[in-house]
Design an enzyme around this catalytic site. Structure first.
Site, PDB file in Angstrom:
ATOM      1  N   HIS A   1       0.818  -1.225   0.000  1.00 39.08           N
ATOM      2  CA  HIS A   1       0.000   0.000   0.000  1.00 39.08           C
ATOM      3  C   HIS A   1       0.847   1.269   0.000  1.00 39.08           C
ATOM      4  O   HIS A   1       0.326   2.354  -0.243  1.00 39.08           O
ATOM      5  CB  HIS A   1      -0.936  -0.004   1.214  1.00 39.08           C
ATOM      6  CG  HIS A   1      -2.042  -1.009   1.085  1.00 39.08           C
ATOM      7  ND1 HIS A   1      -3.327  -0.674   0.745  1.00 39.08           N
ATOM      8  CD2 HIS A   1      -2.030  -2.363   1.194  1.00 39.08           C
ATOM      9  CE1 HIS A   1      -4.080  -1.759   0.676  1.00 39.08           C
ATOM     10  NE2 HIS A   1      -3.312  -2.804   0.953  1.00 39.08           N
TER      11      HIS A   1
ATOM     12  N   ASP B   1       3.482   9.398  -0.697  1.00 38.32           N
ATOM     13  CA  ASP B   1       2.297   8.619  -0.316  1.00 38.32           C
ATOM     14  C   ASP B   1       2.051   7.549  -1.379  1.00 38.32           C
ATOM     15  O   ASP B   1       2.121   7.855  -2.582  1.00 38.32           O
ATOM     16  CB  ASP B   1       1.077   9.558  -0.262  1.00 38.32           C
ATOM     17  CG  ASP B   1       0.093   9.182   0.837  1.00 38.32           C
ATOM     18  OD1 ASP B   1       0.007   7.986   1.170  1.00 38.32           O
ATOM     19  OD2 ASP B   1      -0.590  10.083   1.354  1.00 38.32           O
TER      20      ASP B   1
HETATM   21  P1  ADQ Z   1      -3.143   6.032   4.839  1.00 34.71           P
HETATM   22  O1  ADQ Z   1      -1.731   6.487   5.020  1.00 34.71           O
HETATM   23  O2  ADQ Z   1      -3.919   5.791   6.071  1.00 34.71           O
HETATM   24  O3  ADQ Z   1      -3.225   4.722   3.938  1.00 34.71           O
HETATM   25  P2  ADQ Z   1      -5.102   7.377   2.958  1.00 34.71           P
HETATM   26  O4  ADQ Z   1      -4.984   6.665   1.679  1.00 34.71           O
HETATM   27  O5  ADQ Z   1      -5.313   8.844   2.768  1.00 34.71           O
HETATM   28  O6  ADQ Z   1      -3.832   7.222   3.920  1.00 34.71           O
HETATM   29  O7  ADQ Z   1      -6.338   6.778   3.733  1.00 34.71           O
HETATM   30  C1  ADQ Z   1      -6.803   7.333   4.908  1.00 34.71           C
HETATM   31  C2  ADQ Z   1      -8.231   6.868   5.179  1.00 34.71           C
HETATM   32  O8  ADQ Z   1      -8.527   7.161   6.526  1.00 34.71           O
HETATM   33  C3  ADQ Z   1      -9.254   7.587   4.310  1.00 34.71           C
HETATM   34  O9  ADQ Z   1     -10.297   6.727   3.963  1.00 34.71           O
HETATM   35  C4  ADQ Z   1      -9.725   8.717   5.214  1.00 34.71           C
HETATM   36  O10 ADQ Z   1     -11.061   9.126   4.989  1.00 34.71           O
HETATM   37  C5  ADQ Z   1      -9.581   8.102   6.588  1.00 34.71           C
HETATM   38  N1  ADQ Z   1      -9.257   9.189   7.523  1.00 34.71           N
HETATM   39  C6  ADQ Z   1      -8.180   9.993   7.512  1.00 34.71           C
HETATM   40  N2  ADQ Z   1      -8.293  10.919   8.488  1.00 34.71           N
HETATM   41  C7  ADQ Z   1      -9.461  10.705   9.097  1.00 34.71           C
HETATM   42  C8  ADQ Z   1     -10.174  11.326  10.159  1.00 34.71           C
HETATM   43  N3  ADQ Z   1      -9.711  12.406  10.776  1.00 34.71           N
HETATM   44  N4  ADQ Z   1     -11.336  10.807  10.518  1.00 34.71           N
HETATM   45  C9  ADQ Z   1     -11.828   9.746   9.881  1.00 34.71           C
HETATM   46  N5  ADQ Z   1     -11.236   9.122   8.869  1.00 34.71           N
HETATM   47  C10 ADQ Z   1     -10.061   9.592   8.481  1.00 34.71           C
HETATM   48  C11 ADQ Z   1      -2.287   3.792   3.366  1.00 34.71           C
HETATM   49  C12 ADQ Z   1      -1.223   4.419   2.452  1.00 34.71           C
HETATM   50  C13 ADQ Z   1      -1.913   5.260   1.364  1.00 34.71           C
HETATM   51  C14 ADQ Z   1      -2.914   4.385   0.597  1.00 34.71           C
HETATM   52  C15 ADQ Z   1      -3.836   3.636   1.550  1.00 34.71           C
HETATM   53  C16 ADQ Z   1      -4.679   2.612   0.811  1.00 34.71           C
HETATM   54  O11 ADQ Z   1      -0.331   5.237   3.211  1.00 34.71           O
HETATM   55  O12 ADQ Z   1      -0.939   5.796   0.459  1.00 34.71           O
HETATM   56  O13 ADQ Z   1      -3.684   5.219  -0.246  1.00 34.71           O
HETATM   57  O14 ADQ Z   1      -3.105   2.924   2.541  1.00 34.71           O
HETATM   58  O15 ADQ Z   1      -3.910   1.780   0.004  1.00 34.71           O
END
Ligand code: ADQ
Length: 456
Positions: free
Chosen positions: A148, A357
Site C-alpha cells: 500500500h 504517499d
Molecule cells: P493512509 O496512510 O492511512 O493509507 P489514505 O490513503 O489517505 O492514507 O487513507 C486514509 C483513510 O482514513 C481515508 O479513507 C480517510 O477518509 C480516513 N481518515 C483519515 N483521516 C481521518 C479522520 N480524521 N477521521 C476519519 N477518517 C479519516 C495507506 C497508504 C496510502 C494508501 C492507503 C490505501 O499510506 O498511500 O492510499 O493505505 O492503500
C-alpha cells in the site's frame, strides 16, 4: 462464474482497513491478522468473528511483539525508509528479529485455516516475508501481495541491512501489486541490479532461481457506492451545514490526514503561512481546517510531529487572528465518513500535500464529495501516488511540490480565485477514474490476475 475465495491477511490501519472490508464483502473469505490487542499468554488463540458479512480471524500479540514488530521494525524501519525518510529510519537487529518472529507466528496460526483452492492475498509492509514463511510450511496455493505504500529507489533501499534477504522472500509470491508504475519500476530495478534476476519490463515477470513472480501496478480506489450513500445521509448534510454556518463568508480549505510525517503537515502549514504573508488581507477570505487524528503515538517521531504542528499552527494563529476570526482550525480527532463527506463538500479547496504517499485516498474522497455543478479545487502533491491518475496532462488537480512553501502559497491563490468553469473542467477530468477505478474494480483485477498466475 466461480468467485475465488480469498484469505486476506492484514494489519488494520487507515485506508487499508476500509479497502479490505470492501474486498471481503465482495468475495467472501477470511481476514486474518493482528487483533490490535496485546496479551501475554503464549496460547495461539485465534478469535473468530463475523461482522457485517465479513469473517475475521485475529490473534493478539505480546507487548514485546508490539514493541519490536509493530512499533519497531514495521513503523520505525520500513515505514520511514519506504517513504524516503532515511533521517528517521532506525536499524536495530533486535526489532528485525521480532519482525521475523511475528511473521513466523502469523504463518503458523493461519496455515490451518487455508484450504487447497484458496487464493491468499497478503497486505502491506508488516507482512513482506509472510508468503515465504507459508511456502516453508508447504502451502502451494497462489499467494499474492499488495504494497500500500511506495517502494523506495534502489539506492535508498540498500541502506536496509539484510535487504537482499527481504526481497528474496518476496519472490515466493506469485503476484506483487504496487500502487503505481513508479514503485513497480523501482522494485524491478532492484531485482535486476542487486539480485541479477531476469526481468521483463512490460509483463512485469521476474525470473529468479526457477520461479516466476509477476509485478504489476494496481492503483487502489475508494468504495464509491458506500461513500456516496454516506453522503446522502442526514449526518453528512448536518456536517456540511455546520461547516458552512461556521465559516460564513470565508472559503473553507480542508486537510484530512492521519497525523504522520509522511503527510507533509508542518510543510503544509508553512505554505499557508507564506500565503498569508504574501496576502495579509485575505485572512478574511480563507479559513483552513486541518483534521488530523493522532496515530502510532508510541513511536517518538510521531510525538515530535505532533508538537511541531501545534507550534506552527499556534504561531500563525497568534500572528493573524482577529477577535472574530482564526485562520487555522486544527482538530485532533477522527470523524465518520458521513461527516467527512459533508466537510469535504462544504470546503471549496482540498489541500492534500504528502511528502510521499503510496496512493492517498483522501484526495479521491475529496473529489467524490464535490457538487458536480459547483465543485471545489483539489491541490495535490506531485509525490502522492494519486497524482498519476488525477493530474494527467496538466488537467485535474492543481499539482504542487509539497516541500516548497511558495508553491503551496501560489496554488492556494490560484484555487481561491479559480472561475467556476475551470473548476468544473478540472473536476470532469478526475471524477471518471475515481468513480470507475474504485476499490471493487481494484480487488477484481488483482484477484483475477492472481488466479491466472502459474508456478506449478
Ligand atoms: P493512509 O496512510 O492511512 O493509507 P489514505 O490513503 O489517505 O492514507 O487513507 C486514509 C483513510 O482514513 C481515508 O479513507 C480517510 O477518509 C480516513 N481518515 C483519515 N483521516 C481521518 C479522520 N480524521 N477521521 C476519519 N477518517 C479519516 C495507506 C497508504 C496510502 C494508501 C492507503 C490505501 O499510506 O498511500 O492510499 O493505505 O492503500
Amino acid at each position: 462464474m466461480a468467485v475465488p475465495k480469498a484469505r486476506g491477511v492484514a494489519g488494520a490501519q487507515g485506508g487499508l482497513a476500509g479497502a479490505l472490508n470492501a474486498a471481503l464483502k465482495q468475495h467472501g473469505g477470511i481476514w486474518f491478522g493482528w487483533s490490535g490487542q496485546e496479551s501475554e499468554s503464549a496460547a495461539d488463540n485465534i478469535h473468530l468473528q463475523r461482522n457485517d458479512g465479513v469473517t475475521t480471524a485475529t490473534i493478539d500479540l505480546s507487548s514485546r511483539d508490539v514493541d519490536e514488530y509493530y512499533n519497531g521494525y514495521a513503523n520505525s524501519t520500513l515505514w520511514p525508509l519506504f517513504h524516503y525518510r532515511l533521517d528517521l529510519t532506525q536499524y536495530e537487529r533486535e526489532t528485525g528479529k521480532g519482525y521475523e518472529r511475528v511473521n513466523e507466528r502469523f504463518a503458523e496460526c493461519v496455515t490451518p485455516l487455508i484450504e487447497p483452492d484458496d487464493l491468499i492475498w497478503v497486505h502491506d509492509y508488516h507482512l513482506l516475508p509472510l508468503g515465504e514463511r507459508l511456502r516453508a510450511r508447504g502451502i502451494a496455493n497462489r499467494i499474492g501481495f499488495f504494497l500500500h505504500i511506495p517502494w523506495p529507489p534502489t539506492r535508498l533501499f540498500v541502506s536496509l541491512p539484510f535487504h537482499e534477504r527481504l526481497v528474496r522472500t518476496m519472490l515466493e509470491y506469485d503476484l506483487i501489486g504496487f500502487q503505481t508504475d513508479e514503485w513497480r519500476e523501482s522494485f524491478l530495478h532492484y531485482c535486476r541490479k542487486e539480485l541479477g534476476a531476469e526481468v521483463e519490463e512490460d509483463s512485469g515477470a521476474i525470473m529468479f532461481e526457477g520461479r516466476t513472480t509477476i509485478a504489476r501496478a494496481y492503483p487502489i480506489g475508494i468504495d464509491w457506492d458506500h461513500f456516496q450513500s454516506q453522503g446522502e445521509s442526514d449526518e453528512a448534510r448536518a456536517a456540511e451545514q455546520r461547516l458552512l454556518d461556521s465559516t460564513r463568508h470565508r472559503t473553507a480549505m480542508i486537510g484530512v490526514d492521519r497525523l504522520d510525517y509522511s503527510k507533509g503537515l508542518p510543510e503544509r502549514i508553512d505554505g499557508i503561512g507564506r500565503f498569508f504573508d504574501q496576502h495579509p488581507d485575505r485572512v478574511r477570505d480563507l479559513v483552513f481546517i486541518q483534521i488530523a487524528p493522532p496515530s502510532r503515538e508510541d513511536v517518538q517521531s510521531y510525538q515530535q510531529i505532533r508538537m511541531l504542528l501545534e507550534q506552527k499552527t499556534g504561531q500563525i494563529n497568534g500572528a493573524r487572528s482577529e477577535v472574530d476570526l482564526v485562520p487555522i482550525r486544527y482538530v485532533n480527532r477522527g470523524y465518520s465518513h458521513a461527516e467527512l463527506y459533508g466537510f469535504f463538500r462544504a470546503a471549496k479547496i482540498g489541500l492534500v500535500t504528502p511528502l510521499r504517499d503510496g496512493m492517498n485516498l483522501v484526495a479521491k474522497e475529496y473529489v467524490a464529495a464535490q457538487d458536480p455543478d459547483d465543485p471545489g479545487v483539489l491541490i495535490l502533491s506531485r509525490f502522492a501516488g494519486a497524482a498519476q491518475q488525477l493530474a494527467a496532462e496538466g488537467a485535474g488537480a492543481v499539482l504542487v511540490n509539497p516541500y516548497s512553501p511558495d508553491d503551496i502559497a501560489h496554488a492556494i491563490r490560484v484555487a481561491l480565485d479559480m472561475p467556476q468553469a475551470e473548476r468544473k473542467a478540472r473536476y470532469d477530468v478526475m471524477i471518471g477514474t475515481i468513480r470507475d477505478d474504485n476499490v471493487q474494480a481494484w480487488t477484481r483485477r488483482f484477484c483475477e490476475d492472481l488466479a491466472a498466475t502459474r508456478n506449478d
